[in-house]
Design an enzyme around this catalytic site. Sequence first.
Site, PDB file in Angstrom:
ATOM      1  N   CYS A 139       0.822  -1.214   0.000  1.00 43.27           N
ATOM      2  CA  CYS A 139       0.000   0.000   0.000  1.00 43.27           C
ATOM      3  C   CYS A 139       0.855   1.262   0.000  1.00 43.27           C
ATOM      4  O   CYS A 139       0.449   2.298  -0.530  1.00 43.27           O
ATOM      5  CB  CYS A 139      -0.963  -0.003   1.183  1.00 43.27           C
ATOM      6  SG  CYS A 139      -0.151  -0.183   2.792  1.00 43.27           S
ATOM      7  N   HIS A 462      -1.407   1.043   7.491  1.00 42.66           N
ATOM      8  CA  HIS A 462      -1.937   1.085   6.136  1.00 42.66           C
ATOM      9  C   HIS A 462      -1.819   2.495   5.568  1.00 42.66           C
ATOM     10  O   HIS A 462      -2.101   3.479   6.248  1.00 42.66           O
ATOM     11  CB  HIS A 462      -3.411   0.647   6.155  1.00 42.66           C
ATOM     12  CG  HIS A 462      -3.998   0.431   4.799  1.00 42.66           C
ATOM     13  ND1 HIS A 462      -3.362  -0.286   3.808  1.00 42.66           N
ATOM     14  CD2 HIS A 462      -5.182   0.847   4.265  1.00 42.66           C
ATOM     15  CE1 HIS A 462      -4.121  -0.312   2.733  1.00 42.66           C
ATOM     16  NE2 HIS A 462      -5.228   0.365   2.972  1.00 42.66           N
TER      17      HIS A 462
END
Length: 527
Positions: A139, A462
């Site tokens: 990510c 994330h």
Amino acid sequence: TLPFGYNLAFNYIHVDYRRRVFGMPLFKVRVKWGKHKFEDVELSTDEPPMVFKMQLFSLSGVPPERQKVMVAGGTLPDDDWGKTRTKIKQNMMLMMMGSAEDLPEAPKEKPRFIEDMSEAEAASALALPSGLENFGNTCYMNATLQCLKVVPELRACLKAYVPPQHGVAMATTAHSLTAELQKLYDMMDRNQAQLPLLMFMQSLHSAVPQFAEKDERTGVFRQQDAHECWSSLMTYLAQTLSVPRQGADGSSTQEKFMEQYFGVQLQTTYKCLESQEEMETSEVEKNYQISCFISQDTKYTHTAIQKGLEGSVEKQSPSLGRNAQYSKSSRVSRLPAYLAVQFVRFHVGKAANSDEIISKKILKDVKFTLKLDMYDFCSPSLQKKLLPVRTRFKEVEDKKAAIKAKMIAEGKLLGPKQKQKVEEAAQFEPFDFPDDTGSNSSGLYDLVAVLTHQGRSSSSGHYLGWVRHRGADWLKLDDDKVSMVTEEDILKLSGGGDWHVAYILLYAARRLERLKEQPATDSEQAS
């Protein structure tokens, strides 16, 4: 669902990666396709032919299902080499036929309503950009790629980029990474980004081996720092992309694109605090970002930037012959068209219940704005250069306010559709100085992208990208999930908890609009 043969290529793409890393046996062959000839194409008969066809797809743009590869009088199959295995020789010439253009085909599906579509289908129907698949803690890479893609000048420069001919130059890491990014952004515009993303990731792993590290227990890629990925891309693209720069005397030179459009210059002055006799010294610092240092009393981006420009350092004193404390004061002497503002949120410290050294995160809420004015941080000489365009901005704003007031008085306000048409038809002045391509001639910026992190450590959590779409509409880019959000949602990314927290802000130079002399006529008003 991917077209025929693509899923098989996915199954073997990691085999191809292991071959590159661990040196499995392979051939180097030549491939002729029409007027094009590809030299030193790698081929391994230990892998299915589809892996080789995927390399040809990367080079030519011809999808595997439309490739016809002739090998010693026969045709190369998709799944098994068969008898052609023994015919492959080092440096042999192969012939490929096939078209890179999409073949026209009749519609196969009936019209569907947005309410009946999945999130991915709705994104496509609404002309939303392509998301990027997460291949296991990637990510950080996806968010970086999405944020940088909002820069139209970068995309144009990549489209014009021509890789060097095969040889020593082509083998360089920087050119390989640039070529893969060029293909990736092109395929993202066609919503076909998965395969080029894998190829780009392999090139990034070769450039920065740290990004290829895997967890010993799970075998999944380790989470990496998005800022390190951002900085790495800046460094490598600076080696390959160039742009013409017009000099004050009319001459033109080729300059590094990244330095012209992203490069910040600081005029820094050092004063020794332990010796009154030692003269002040000055130097020019170049970077691709402005750093915001966060302390207990930091509440706003403006004060965080100021803290980064003022401070003290320890360095060698020529007059004292030893290290000494110096005051450090910096002022911006050049502003780029695209200004990256990084919040220094991570620091190294001990874990709570052990002596393990880990990366810790500062969660403090630091407010940022959709518009940024850098004038106060600039050197006196740059401030003087910025004043003419800033004055024109004020004049344009006053004229627009007067026009709006007149239309209100006459009851001629534009409707939403007419406003959109006017905005789309607007023309703008260049945002840079005539003799400094890619600079900012006003010091005024608008926020166009935010890279965020959710979690407590740079090596976990994330990363997401948030980019301006149209007007006040923004997009939330969560790997392969793309959704629309508002400006209010963007301003909630300032921190203070475990929600997504702004890590890098990307601002674009504000454009000065060229106003028409007369407002819209009655016939042009919205109904």
